[in-house]
Every structure is written in structure tokens, then in C-alpha cells.
Design a protein around this motif. Structure first.
Motif, PDB file in Angstrom:
ATOM      1  N   SER A  56       0.977  -1.126   0.015  1.00 48.25           N
ATOM      2  CA  SER A  56       0.007   0.243   0.082  1.00 48.25           C
ATOM      3  C   SER A  56       0.918   1.226   0.159  1.00 48.25           C
ATOM      4  O   SER A  56       2.079   1.127   0.425  1.00 48.25           O
ATOM      5  N   GLN A  57       0.076   2.335  -0.601  1.00 53.58           N
ATOM      6  CA  GLN A  57       1.079   3.611  -0.570  1.00 53.58           C
ATOM      7  C   GLN A  57       1.418   4.143   0.820  1.00 53.58           C
ATOM      8  O   GLN A  57       2.253   4.616   1.328  1.00 53.58           O
ATOM      9  N   ARG A  58       0.453   3.897   1.910  1.00 53.87           N
ATOM     10  CA  ARG A  58       0.533   4.130   3.274  1.00 53.87           C
ATOM     11  C   ARG A  58       1.880   3.432   3.923  1.00 53.87           C
ATOM     12  O   ARG A  58       2.618   4.155   4.484  1.00 53.87           O
ATOM     13  N   THR A  59       1.752   2.132   3.632  1.00 53.66           N
ATOM     14  CA  THR A  59       2.912   1.290   4.031  1.00 53.66           C
ATOM     15  C   THR A  59       4.339   2.076   3.452  1.00 53.66           C
ATOM     16  O   THR A  59       5.069   1.893   4.490  1.00 53.66           O
ATOM     17  N   ALA A  60       4.413   2.022   2.194  1.00 53.88           N
ATOM     18  CA  ALA A  60       5.478   2.330   1.479  1.00 53.88           C
ATOM     19  C   ALA A  60       5.832   3.863   2.261  1.00 53.88           C
ATOM     20  O   ALA A  60       7.145   3.905   2.420  1.00 53.88           O
ATOM     21  N   HIS A  61       4.886   4.699   2.355  1.00 51.34           N
ATOM     22  CA  HIS A  61       5.408   5.842   3.194  1.00 51.34           C
ATOM     23  C   HIS A  61       6.052   5.795   4.481  1.00 51.34           C
ATOM     24  O   HIS A  61       7.117   6.261   4.860  1.00 51.34           O
ATOM     25  N   LYS A  62       5.485   4.715   5.185  1.00 50.49           N
ATOM     26  CA  LYS A  62       6.198   4.482   6.620  1.00 50.49           C
ATOM     27  C   LYS A  62       7.504   4.040   6.473  1.00 50.49           C
ATOM     28  O   LYS A  62       8.508   4.423   7.145  1.00 50.49           O
ATOM     29  N   ILE A  63       7.674   2.908   5.503  1.00 56.98           N
ATOM     30  CA  ILE A  63       8.871   2.596   5.346  1.00 56.98           C
ATOM     31  C   ILE A  63       9.910   3.543   4.880  1.00 56.98           C
ATOM     32  O   ILE A  63      11.031   3.502   5.373  1.00 56.98           O
ATOM     33  N   ARG A  64       9.560   4.519   3.984  1.00 56.45           N
ATOM     34  CA  ARG A  64      10.496   5.731   3.885  1.00 56.45           C
ATOM     35  C   ARG A  64      10.790   6.483   4.756  1.00 56.45           C
ATOM     36  O   ARG A  64      11.989   7.162   5.043  1.00 56.45           O
ATOM     37  N   LEU A  65      10.073   6.613   5.701  1.00 56.36           N
ATOM     38  CA  LEU A  65      10.273   7.337   7.113  1.00 56.36           C
ATOM     39  C   LEU A  65      11.141   6.681   7.819  1.00 56.36           C
ATOM     40  O   LEU A  65      12.194   7.258   8.305  1.00 56.36           O
ATOM     41  N   LEU A  66      11.260   5.215   7.924  1.00 58.39           N
ATOM     42  CA  LEU A  66      12.223   4.490   8.671  1.00 58.39           C
ATOM     43  C   LEU A  66      13.481   4.769   8.189  1.00 58.39           C
ATOM     44  O   LEU A  66      14.625   4.915   8.649  1.00 58.39           O
ATOM     45  N   GLU A  67      13.549   4.596   6.691  1.00 56.50           N
ATOM     46  CA  GLU A  67      14.791   5.030   5.779  1.00 56.50           C
ATOM     47  C   GLU A  67      15.424   6.218   6.031  1.00 56.50           C
ATOM     48  O   GLU A  67      16.603   6.254   6.393  1.00 56.50           O
ATOM     49  N   GLU A  68      14.714   7.298   6.315  1.00 53.80           N
ATOM     50  CA  GLU A  68      14.995   8.699   6.685  1.00 53.80           C
ATOM     51  C   GLU A  68      15.503   8.936   8.145  1.00 53.80           C
ATOM     52  O   GLU A  68      16.686   9.270   8.365  1.00 53.80           O
ATOM     53  N   ILE A  69      14.842   8.060   9.027  1.00 57.86           N
ATOM     54  CA  ILE A  69      15.251   8.006  10.444  1.00 57.86           C
ATOM     55  C   ILE A  69      16.482   7.751  10.703  1.00 57.86           C
ATOM     56  O   ILE A  69      17.692   8.232  11.365  1.00 57.86           O
ATOM     57  N   VAL A  70      16.968   6.565  10.226  1.00 57.48           N
ATOM     58  CA  VAL A  70      18.171   5.575  10.570  1.00 57.48           C
ATOM     59  C   VAL A  70      19.338   6.375   9.798  1.00 57.48           C
ATOM     60  O   VAL A  70      20.568   5.960   9.805  1.00 57.48           O
ATOM     61  N   ALA A  71      19.073   7.241   8.779  1.00 54.63           N
ATOM     62  CA  ALA A  71      20.173   7.677   7.997  1.00 54.63           C
ATOM     63  C   ALA A  71      20.759   9.068   8.578  1.00 54.63           C
ATOM     64  O   ALA A  71      21.655   9.830   7.677  1.00 54.63           O
ATOM     65  N   ILE A  72      20.404   9.732   9.545  1.00 53.98           N
ATOM     66  CA  ILE A  72      21.062  10.514  10.379  1.00 53.98           C
ATOM     67  C   ILE A  72      22.608  10.329  10.345  1.00 53.98           C
ATOM     68  O   ILE A  72      22.921   9.367  10.611  1.00 53.98           O
ATOM     69  N   ASP A  73      23.439  11.193  10.657  1.00 52.00           N
ATOM     70  CA  ASP A  73      24.915  10.965  10.605  1.00 52.00           C
ATOM     71  C   ASP A  73      25.373  11.379  11.605  1.00 52.00           C
ATOM     72  O   ASP A  73      26.162  12.558  11.588  1.00 52.00           O
ATOM     73  N   PRO A  74      25.608  10.863  12.897  1.00 57.23           N
ATOM     74  CA  PRO A  74      25.861  11.215  14.115  1.00 57.23           C
ATOM     75  C   PRO A  74      27.714  11.478  13.970  1.00 57.23           C
ATOM     76  O   PRO A  74      28.125  12.046  14.859  1.00 57.23           O
ATOM     77  N   GLY A  75      28.222  10.763  13.253  1.00 55.98           N
ATOM     78  CA  GLY A  75      29.649  10.881  13.134  1.00 55.98           C
ATOM     79  C   GLY A  75      30.036  11.916  12.068  1.00 55.98           C
ATOM     80  O   GLY A  75      31.375  12.120  11.939  1.00 55.98           O
ATOM     81  N   ASN A  76      29.116  12.597  11.490  1.00 55.33           N
ATOM     82  CA  ASN A  76      29.453  13.638  10.271  1.00 55.33           C
ATOM     83  C   ASN A  76      30.364  13.093   9.342  1.00 55.33           C
ATOM     84  O   ASN A  76      31.283  13.634   9.030  1.00 55.33           O
ATOM     85  N   ARG A  77      30.203  11.899   8.927  1.00 53.47           N
ATOM     86  CA  ARG A  77      31.229  11.227   7.948  1.00 53.47           C
ATOM     87  C   ARG A  77      30.775  11.488   6.511  1.00 53.47           C
ATOM     88  O   ARG A  77      31.202  10.903   5.504  1.00 53.47           O
ATOM     89  N   GLY A  78      29.646  12.057   6.398  1.00 53.60           N
ATOM     90  CA  GLY A  78      28.968  12.380   4.959  1.00 53.60           C
ATOM     91  C   GLY A  78      28.221  11.095   4.363  1.00 53.60           C
ATOM     92  O   GLY A  78      28.267  11.030   2.969  1.00 53.60           O
ATOM     93  N   ILE A  79      27.697  10.270   5.014  1.00 50.27           N
ATOM     94  CA  ILE A  79      26.996   9.173   4.665  1.00 50.27           C
ATOM     95  C   ILE A  79      25.856   9.807   3.696  1.00 50.27           C
ATOM     96  O   ILE A  79      25.294   8.891   2.997  1.00 50.27           O
ATOM     97  N   GLY A  80      25.076  10.703   4.062  1.00 50.29           N
ATOM     98  CA  GLY A  80      24.255  11.050   3.074  1.00 50.29           C
ATOM     99  C   GLY A  80      24.447  11.267   1.838  1.00 50.29           C
ATOM    100  O   GLY A  80      23.353  11.014   0.854  1.00 50.29           O
ATOM    101  N   ASN A  81      25.703  11.401   1.263  1.00 48.39           N
ATOM    102  CA  ASN A  81      25.993  11.263  -0.159  1.00 48.39           C
ATOM    103  C   ASN A  81      25.971   9.667  -0.480  1.00 48.39           C
ATOM    104  O   ASN A  81      26.115   9.655  -1.807  1.00 48.39           O
ATOM    105  N   LEU A  82      25.742   8.901   0.330  1.00 46.25           N
ATOM    106  CA  LEU A  82      25.626   7.498  -0.318  1.00 46.25           C
ATOM    107  C   LEU A  82      24.331   7.027  -0.431  1.00 46.25           C
ATOM    108  O   LEU A  82      24.083   5.750  -0.718  1.00 46.25           O
ATOM    109  N   LEU A  83      23.244   7.490   0.209  1.00 50.57           N
ATOM    110  CA  LEU A  83      21.994   7.251   0.166  1.00 50.57           C
ATOM    111  C   LEU A  83      21.271   6.990  -1.034  1.00 50.57           C
ATOM    112  O   LEU A  83      21.413   7.913  -2.007  1.00 50.57           O
ATOM    113  N   LEU A  84      20.624   6.000  -1.294  1.00 54.75           N
ATOM    114  CA  LEU A  84      19.722   5.778  -2.320  1.00 54.75           C
ATOM    115  C   LEU A  84      18.260   5.525  -2.103  1.00 54.75           C
ATOM    116  O   LEU A  84      17.849   4.566  -1.417  1.00 54.75           O
ATOM    117  N   LYS A  85      17.245   6.139  -2.698  1.00 55.30           N
ATOM    118  CA  LYS A  85      16.083   6.270  -2.335  1.00 55.30           C
ATOM    119  C   LYS A  85      15.531   4.661  -2.666  1.00 55.30           C
ATOM    120  O   LYS A  85      15.601   4.229  -3.554  1.00 55.30           O
TER     121      LYS A  85
END
Length: 616
Positions: A291-320
Motif C-alpha cells: 500500500s502507498q501508506r505502508t511504503a510511506h512509513k518505510i520511507r520514514l524509517l529509511e530517513e530516520i536511520v540515515a542521520i549521520d552522528p559521526g558527520n562522515r558524509g553518509i548522506g551522499n551514499l543514500l539511494l532512495k
């Protein structure tokens, strides 16, 4: 003779009148009385009627029950006002003791027998053709003047009484860019079989050759078309064969009973509850629904874990949508191999770090709860330690059941295929999916490096070879979970690692996975996978697609699935187990309740809470 174009615009009563008069000389009713529901027909002795109704109720995808007549009732009041089931189908089939006896254009000669028989009217996919055409989806078999292709599958229906058979499906070639439109159009039309039950390679359904349908005609696909399969009411014909009744009748596949009920009466759902179509494999070709609703929630999970506490630049590695696609693939898997272990602390015994094992065991617990087989593979030097960690995790309630812990040394060139496949046969893989979470990955020079560019190859077994071999074995997908670009599987983003990550030119993993999940801490990626799998399996659209619209939803197991998810309490216990075994924090080397130099409270504990909030 009435042309097909005229039949499209005629009301159902007029078409039925023409059928009674033998005034229609075509082989099927596709396109007739466009916009009105059509029905499959099964006629059985009244002694079998209750069992067959239960069979329909327990397999609503292929057999949506529109009406059950009384014995000897030839009309169908909810579906039409002037019908006669003895004459109103283009063609019928007669079965004796489950064996097809003959085709008939009328059942009037059997009127006496029909007095003790019950007619079942079942939904038909011809009913949704006008709905998909309105969204620009072509119907190839109509374009080609043929009947729809119908196939027996290897998927068993839920049995009831005397009835037990496998699912029958229809197949329509759909242009790839119109797949979602086809799913959206048919999803709300549950009385016409609803959304597709499979999209992609017919092998998943046990269908060997699309050019050899069991019923109907072979339909030619055009370049860019994808095979799309819907549950089919001809499953009722197979059910008649299975019960071996002395006498039974069905419509001839494709020659439906046309009702007076408009299919536009189907309710339109909230778009957020509608289906999304996601490709999860190209070899073999495989798509999934969510469902579109479930896909949206999983995208939120992907965003939440992608924070970069070590400032290593991992945001540049993300693939949607890598988390979504990976977890859809995992949801379809039956057997999963998980590998972890990054011996970064080469001067300590043990050299492993606290990032990796918690994520691996979190995924293990959820996958096991979903009924999948799981094994963990790690370095030979760490086998004893990991087995003890698993034992302790069970004692502490982190895991419910044990999981095999294996090693892989890769002494010979064919070792990887032998390890992954039964008797080394690539057509018989033991695993459907491989996951690496914070697993040391091989660089382009053949060495393994920690983040500080120290070569730790002497501590790492060549488990990468399994991922490389999997790329050559159809049916095995792979996921890499990492937080720095030197982890197994992150070779998919190695150019970004070289460009944006410190020491990337040296440490970047060269081995790619099909999907790569990037997280600020790799354990968080493992937690996100567990949460996403839970969301998928409580998603009505995805759950129905998994079971091919047969049997019943497994939502009764929801409590078990929820209890398998990571929690602050369980992950705290597991981290304490790792520390007790001398396993250290990756960044600092501290033997403490931390991962990658970040304290469990309130960094990792807060991350777990945030992920669980998404799935509430």
C-alpha cells in the motif's frame, strides 16, 4: 450476425437475449456490455453446495461469490431480472465424475436434473477490463481477437470438504509503465478478483510456458510488456474436477454469464490505501505490491536511520527506496542468510565490535517470527563466540529460538556455489536472500580495511565470495547494510564512497549488493529492516499478494510478529551480552555500553523508540 463493437454497447439483457437465440458467433464474452459485471458459473448437486460455498469463502480471491441459487432456481435475482442460467451462457461444460464430457450451448435438456442442483455465480476478471482501459492500460488479448490466457498453478487453494485444487490464474501482458495503473484500477474490485496476485516471471507460480495456456488462448506480448497474473474463477472448474461429482456443469472458460450489475459501483479507496508496484528483482523478473501508506512509513524509517552522528558524509551514499525494495524481497523469501562481523580491533581479543551483531539478531528474530529459515555466517575464529551469544540471547529473551551459526572459508573456486545451492546446482539455491550487516567488505585491491585504513585481511574470511556468486544465481537477492562504505554490499555506492568518505579511495568496498541500506549506525539499519518487515506483513495489500489471495489473512499472528521486534529492553540486554564477551565499541574501542562511541542511553535507545513510533 452482431459485431463485437455493437455488443460492447448493448445492455446485458439484450446480449443475453441474443445468446439464447444463438445470435452471437464469437468464442468469449470479453468486452460485451462494457461496464457490467460478468460471472463464472458452477452448477453442483445440492448435497455439495455447502462445501463449495465454504471453499469459495476460504478462497475469495479466485472465487468471489456473487450469488448462490436455491436448488432448481434458474434465475439470479440480485444479478439480473430476466435471466435463465440454462440458456444465458455462450457455452457450457458438462462433467461426469470429475471428467470433462462435452461442451453445450444450452442446458435445457438437463432441466430435470437441474431441479436438484445449485448454481454458483462467481466474479470474473472480464468485469474490470473497462476500468483498466479507462486508465490507458491496453488489453492485449482483446486487441488480438483472442480469449484471455488461463493457467493452472502450483499454488494450492485452501481445501474445504470434497473440494481441493490449485489456483488458476489469468495472465495479461501489461506495459511496464502501466503496471501501477492496472493494480490501482483492479485493487478495489474485490468481486472481480481484485488486484494482481503476481507480477513477473511465471516460474514463481509453477507455470512453465506462457505460450501453452491450460484454458483460453496464448496471447502475444509486445516489447516492454510484463506478465501480470490475476486469480481466476476457472479455479471453480478445477474444484469441480477435484470433487468427482457424478454430474456437474460449468461455463466454458471465457464464456461468461453477463449480469445487470455495473462494475462502476465498486467504491474508490483512499489513494494512500491503494497499491504501489515495486520491482524487487530483474533475474528472475519479480514485482511486489504494497500500500502507498505502508511504503510511506518505510520511507520514514529509511530517513530516520540515515542521520549521520559521526558527520562522515553518509548522506551522499543514500539511494532512495533501498530499504523498501530490500524488505519487499525479504518478505517473499523463504530462507535467509545473514552475515556480520567487523574485526576492526585487530589488537584485541576478540577483535569484533558492538555494531553488527545486534542488527543481525534483530532481523533474525523478526524473520523467524514470519516463518522464514535463517542462518548466520561469520568468520571461523568467531564461531564459538557467536554461538554463545545466541545461547545467551535466548536465555535473556532476546531470541525465542536458536539460529545456526556457520563459517565459510572458500578453499576452492566452486565453494561459494556449493555453499549457496543444493548439490552445487544453481537452479536449486538454499537461500533466497543474503544480508550483510556491518560486515567487513573487500576493497578493490583484495584487502579489507577498517575506517582508519588499517588492513585487517588476516582476520576476515572471504564471505564476500558468497555475494559475488549470488549475482550469477537467479533467485538469490542480496542486501548490504553499512554506515561507512567499507562494509560488504556497499560496493553499489563505491564511487560516492571514494568521493565523499574519509579514506574512501582505499577502504571502499568493491562488492555490490542488489540493495544497500545506509544508516548512521549499521545496527539501526537492521532495526529498520525488522520494523519494515513487520509493516509489510500487516499491510493488507502486501499480505494478500504474498498468499496469492487464497486462504485467510495471517493477522492473527500479529502479536507474535510485534513481540519479535527490537525494543529498548531487549537491545540493552543484548549489548550487555556483547560487552560480557569482551566485544568493544567500534569508534572508541571502549568495553562499555556503547556502539560506535555513542552511549546506549539516550542515543541508541532513542533511535529504537523513534522507529517503533513509526509502526504504531
Amino acid at each position: 450476425m452482431v459485431c463485437l463493437h455493437s455488443l460492447r454497447s448493448l445492455v446485458p439483457s439484450a446480449v443475453r437475449c441474443l445468446i439464447r437465440q444463438n445470435g452471437i458467433h464469437v468464442r468469449n464474452t470479453s468486452g460485451m456490455s462494457a461496464g457490467y459485471n460478468q460471472a463464472n458459473v458452477v452448477i453442483l448437486h445440492k448435497s455439495l453446495a455447502d462445501d463449495f460455498e465454504r471453499f469459495c469463502r476460504e478462497n475469495t480471491g479466485p472465487l468471489p461469490l456473487l450469488y448462490r441459487s436455491a436448488p432448481g432456481e434458474w434465475k439470479s435475482p440480485p444479478l439480473s431480472n430476466d435471466s435463465d442460467i440454462r440458456t444465458d451462457c455462450l457455452q457450457y461444460r458438462r462433467y461426469e465424475h470429475g471428467v470433462y464430457a462435452e461442451s453445450l450451448t444450452s442446458l435445457e435438456n438437463y432441466s430435470e436434473q437441474l431441479k436438484d442442483m445449485v448454481t454458483f455465480y462467481l466474479g470474473c476478471s472480464f468485469s474490470f477490463e473497462s476500468a483498466v482501459q479507462k486508465l490507458g492500460v491496453p488489453v492485449r488479448y482483446v486487441e488480438q481477437g483472442r480469449n484471455v490466457s488461463m493457467y493452472k498453478t502450483s499454488v494450492p487453494c485452501h481445501p474445504a470438504g470434497a473440494f481441493s485444487c490449485n489456483l488458476v490464474v489469468t495472465m495479461r501482458p501489461i506495459p511496464q509503465h502501466k503496471l501501477e495503473a492496472a493494480a490501482i484500477a483492479t485493487h478495489p474490485m474485490k468481486k472481480c478478483h481484485g488486484a494482481p496476485v503476481h507480477i513477473g516471471s511465471p516460474d514463481f507460480l509453477g507455470i512453465k510456458d506462457l505460450q501453452k495456456p491450460d484454458y483460453g488462448d496464448a496471447v502475444q506480448s509486445l516489447p516492454g510488456d510484463v506478465p501480470v497474473f490475476w486469480a481466476c474463477g476457472v479455479t471453480g472448474v478445477e474444484a469441480v474436477v477435484s470433487c468427482k461429482s457424478p454430474l456437474a456443469f460449468t461455463h466454458s472458460p471465457g464464456s461468461m454469464f453477463i449480469t445487470d450489475v455495473k462494475n462502476e459501483d465498486s467504491p474508490s479507496p483512499d489513494p494512500q490505501d491503494g497499491p504501489a508496484v515495486v520491482q524487487i528483482s530483474s533475474d528472475p523478473l519479480h514485482y511486489s505490491l504494497v500500500s502507498q501508506r505502508t511504503a510511506h512509513k518505510i520511507r520514514l524509517l529509511e530517513e530516520i536511520v540515515a542521520i549521520d552522528p559521526g558527520n562522515r558524509g553518509i548522506g551522499n551514499l543514500l539511494l532512495k527506496d533501498e530499504l523498501l525494495r530490500s524488505c519487499l524481497s525479504l518478505s517473499h523469501a523463504r530462507s535467509v542468510l545473514i552475515t556480520t562481523g567487523f574485526p576492526t580491533h585487530y589488537q584485541h581479543v576478540p577483535p569484533e565490535e558492538t555494531d553488527g551483531p545486534p542488527g543481525a539478531l534483530a532481523m533474525t528474530a523478526t524473520l523467524q517470527a514470519l516463518g522464514k529459515k535463517v542462518v548466520i555466517v561469520t568468520d571461523e575464529h568467531a564461531i564459538g563466540m557467536y554461538k554463545k551469544i545466541v545461547e545467551d540471547a535466548i536465555d535473556q529473551g532476546v531470541l525465542r529460538v536458536t539460529v545456526p551459526v556457520l563459517s565459510y572459508k572458500g578453499e576452492t573456486p566452486d565453494c561459494a556455489v556449493k555453499f549457496l545451492c543444493e548439490n552445487g546446482d544453481p537452479s536449486a539455491p538454499r537461500f533466497d536472500h543474503l544480508i550483510a550487516v556491518e560486515r567487513a567488505g573487500r576493497a578493490s585491491d583484495g584487502n579489507y580495511y577498517n575506517a582508519r585504513k588499517v588492513n585487517i585481511k588476516h582476520l576476515v574470511d572471504p564471505i564476500d565470495d558468497l555475494f559475488v556468486a549470488a549475482q550469477t544465481i537467479p533467485g538469490i537477492s542480496t542486501t548490504g547494510i553499512g554506515d561507512g562504505g567499507n562494509e560488504l554490499g556497499t560496493g553499489k555506492v563505491k564511487e560516492a564512497v571514494k568521493k565523499y568518505i574519509r579514506n574512501g579511495d582505499t577502504i571502499a568496498c568493491d562488492v555490490a549488493a542488489d540493495f544497500v541500506v545506509i544508516a548512521g549506525v549499521s545496527n539501526w539499519g537492521g532495526y529498520a529492516v525488522s520494523c519494515a518487515l513487520y509493516l509489510l506483513n500487516i499491510c493488507e495489500i502486501h499480505e494478500r499478494y504474498l498468499r496469492k489471495a487464497i486462504g485467510f489473512p495471517k493477522l492473527s499472528e500479529r502479536e507474535t510478529w510485534a513481540s519479535s521486534l527490537p525494543s529498548v529492553q531487549k537491545e540493552e540486554k543484548l549489548l550487555a551480552i556483547l560487552v560480557n564477551h569482551g566485544i568493544r565499541s567500534g569508534f572508541t574501542g571502549n568495553l562499555a555500553m556503547e556502539v560506535d562511541g555513542l552511549p546506549f542511553y539516550d542515543v541508541h535507545s532513542d533511535m529504537i523508540k523513534r522507529l517503533l513510533e513509526v509502526i504504531e
